[in-house]
Design an enzyme around this catalytic site. Structure first.
Site, short mmCIF file in Angstrom:
data_model
loop_
_atom_site.label_atom_id
_atom_site.label_comp_id
_atom_site.label_asym_id
_atom_site.label_seq_id
_atom_site.Cartn_x
_atom_site.Cartn_y
_atom_site.Cartn_z
N GLU A 47 1.09 -1.13 0.01
CA GLU A 47 -0.11 -0.15 0.24
C GLU A 47 0.67 1.18 0.11
O GLU A 47 1.89 1.37 0.81
CB GLU A 47 -0.57 0.15 1.34
CG GLU A 47 -1.78 1.20 1.66
CD GLU A 47 -2.22 1.15 3.06
OE1 GLU A 47 -1.53 0.58 3.99
OE2 GLU A 47 -3.38 1.87 3.16
N ASN A 110 -6.89 6.14 -1.81
CA ASN A 110 -5.80 5.16 -1.59
C ASN A 110 -6.11 4.08 -2.52
O ASN A 110 -6.92 3.27 -2.51
CB ASN A 110 -5.92 4.82 -0.06
CG ASN A 110 -4.79 3.87 0.22
OD1 ASN A 110 -4.01 3.24 -0.51
ND2 ASN A 110 -4.78 3.98 1.66
N LYS A 127 -9.55 2.12 -2.05
CA LYS A 127 -9.54 1.46 -0.59
C LYS A 127 -10.79 1.66 -0.09
O LYS A 127 -11.36 2.91 -0.09
CB LYS A 127 -8.45 1.87 0.10
CG LYS A 127 -8.45 1.20 1.72
CD LYS A 127 -7.18 1.79 2.40
CE LYS A 127 -7.12 1.24 3.79
NZ LYS A 127 -5.81 1.55 4.31
N GLU A 146 -6.16 8.71 7.44
CA GLU A 146 -6.90 8.52 6.31
C GLU A 146 -8.22 8.59 6.19
O GLU A 146 -8.64 8.94 4.94
CB GLU A 146 -6.71 6.84 5.75
CG GLU A 146 -5.33 6.11 5.97
CD GLU A 146 -5.49 4.91 5.39
OE1 GLU A 146 -6.15 4.42 4.27
OE2 GLU A 146 -4.91 3.72 6.29
N CYS A 171 -4.79 -2.84 3.04
CA CYS A 171 -4.53 -2.82 4.14
C CYS A 171 -5.58 -3.06 5.27
O CYS A 171 -6.05 -4.50 5.46
CB CYS A 171 -3.80 -1.48 4.65
SG CYS A 171 -3.10 -1.75 6.16
N ASN A 196 0.40 -1.22 5.28
CA ASN A 196 1.20 -0.28 6.17
C ASN A 196 0.58 -0.68 7.40
O ASN A 196 -0.31 0.13 7.76
CB ASN A 196 1.33 1.06 5.81
CG ASN A 196 2.00 1.61 4.68
OD1 ASN A 196 3.36 1.96 4.69
ND2 ASN A 196 1.44 1.24 3.50
N1 CDV Z 1 -2.99 1.33 6.55
C1 CDV Z 1 -3.89 0.88 7.37
O1 CDV Z 1 -5.05 0.56 6.76
N2 CDV Z 1 -3.53 0.44 8.48
C2 CDV Z 1 -4.38 -0.11 9.63
C3 CDV Z 1 -4.10 0.23 10.96
C4 CDV Z 1 -4.41 1.63 11.16
C5 CDV Z 1 -4.61 -0.46 11.95
C6 CDV Z 1 -4.37 -1.68 9.46
O2 CDV Z 1 -5.41 -2.09 9.49
O3 CDV Z 1 -3.30 -2.34 9.37
#
Ligand code: CDV
Length: 318
Positions: A47, A110, A127, A146, A171, A196
């Site tokens: 990501e 994203n 996303k 975000e 993510c 991430n």
């Molecule tokens: N980049 C993300 O979406 N990170 C989230 C963190 C904030 C919990 C994740 O679900 O990994």
């Protein structure tokens, strides 16, 4: 004829604030060459792979925010990656911040894209589950903005590519069963997920020690329950003082991890994936046509949260 895809994880170590796009693209190209030498058909990157994870900062200056985004793809700095993909005949999946202009309305997404072996974009995903918060919360060791910076996507699509059906998620999406099921209902055979994930979870610090476990748990469940391959790829390590998990791995439709990274830096890992292995799960335990009971699942789409009915009244009296 068996349908195999050799898929490579293209895990990245940290990307720092001062790193130029050209520097990061050079790292991606190095991983791509290595993956191709290992026989990969496709490499999956994390990501927001082109920049540092900027939602950790509260930024009011719109121009500065836009400087983390790509207004075109490929752009000047990313074109060499597309050209190398075409030269090596390898596909890739890349996460980045997108600046779009939709009829004069500017939006940031994203985003991840799926690119085929000819360097053509064959799928694009925005996303859906944007985690974090909208306002500056100085009590946190770092922000997760975000929700402030990005517009959420509104669909999970599946794309014919590499001889199979491919989907993307980003993510936080990987923690939600709906992500996989919506693609499972479209017959997905491989879900590509960049992430991430800071080790520290400010609203729930007791979960910090479980962050790698939850990462794998979510993706293994998604794979097994939908009879699909899942590829999870981290941007890992300590980025601008924030420690991020690694744990990149490739998971079979059985739920088993078949390949994984062992560092928190730039690293390739590869698996030889039989897309037809999905069928034994899709035809038996998770034969949706035979066994799903959608008439019992109404609240899944009718309700957003646990406690309220669509008319705002409590669902269950406590
Ligand atoms: N980049 C993300 O979406 N990170 C989230 C963190 C904030 C919990 C994740 O679900 O990994």
């Amino acid at each position: 004829m068996a349908r195999y895809v050799n898929v490579a994880i293209g895990q990245l170590g940290p990307v720092n604030r001062e790193d130029s796009r050209a520097q990061v693209v050079a790292r991606l190209m190095k991983l791509m060459r290595e993956a191709r030498q290992l026989g990969a058909d496709l490499i999956v990157y994390p990501e927001l792979a082109l920049t540092t994870f900027f939602p950790r900062w509260y930024i009011e200056d719109e121009q500065q925010l836009d400087s983390w985004c790509e207004a075109s793809m490929p752009g000047q700095d990313t074109l060499p990656l597309f050209e190398l993909a075409r030269e090596l005949q390898i596909g890739f999946c890349l996460g980045y911040a997108e600046l779009s202009d939709e009829g004069g309305v500017r939006r940031r997404y994203n985003t991840s894209i799926l690119v085929d072996k000819n360097g053509d974009i064959v799928g694009k995903y925005h996303k859906v589950h944007l985690p974090g918060h909208r306002e500056h919360e100085p009590w946190r060791a770092f922000q997760h903005l975000e929700k402030r910076y990005f517009t959420p996507g509104d669909r999970f699509s599946v794309y014919p590519a590499f001889g199979g059906l491919f989907g993307m998620a980003i993510c936080n999406d990987r923690r939600w069963c709906e992500t996989y099921r919506v693609m499972g209902l479209q017959g997905v055979e491989m879900v590509l997920i960049g992430y991430n994930t800071p080790v520290h979870n400010a609203p729930a610090p007791a979960h910090d020690d479980l962050s790698l476990f939850h990462n794998q748990l979510s993706m293994q469940a998604g794979a097994y329950q939908n009879g699909t391959w899942v590829v999870g790829v981290a941007k890992a390590g300590t980025e601008e003082g924030v420690d991020h998990i690694g744990g990149s791995c490739i998971i079979a439709p059985s739920g088993e991890v078949v390949a994984s990274c062992v560092t928190k830096g730039d690293e390739v890992a590869i698996a030889h994936c039989d897309l037809d292995f999905c069928q034994i799960y899709k035809r038996t335990t998770f034969n949706f046509d035979l066994h799903r009971q959608p008439q019992a699942y109404g609240p899944i789409t009718r309700l957003k949260g646990e406690t309220l009915l669509a008319d705002g009244s409590p669902r269950v009296k406590k």
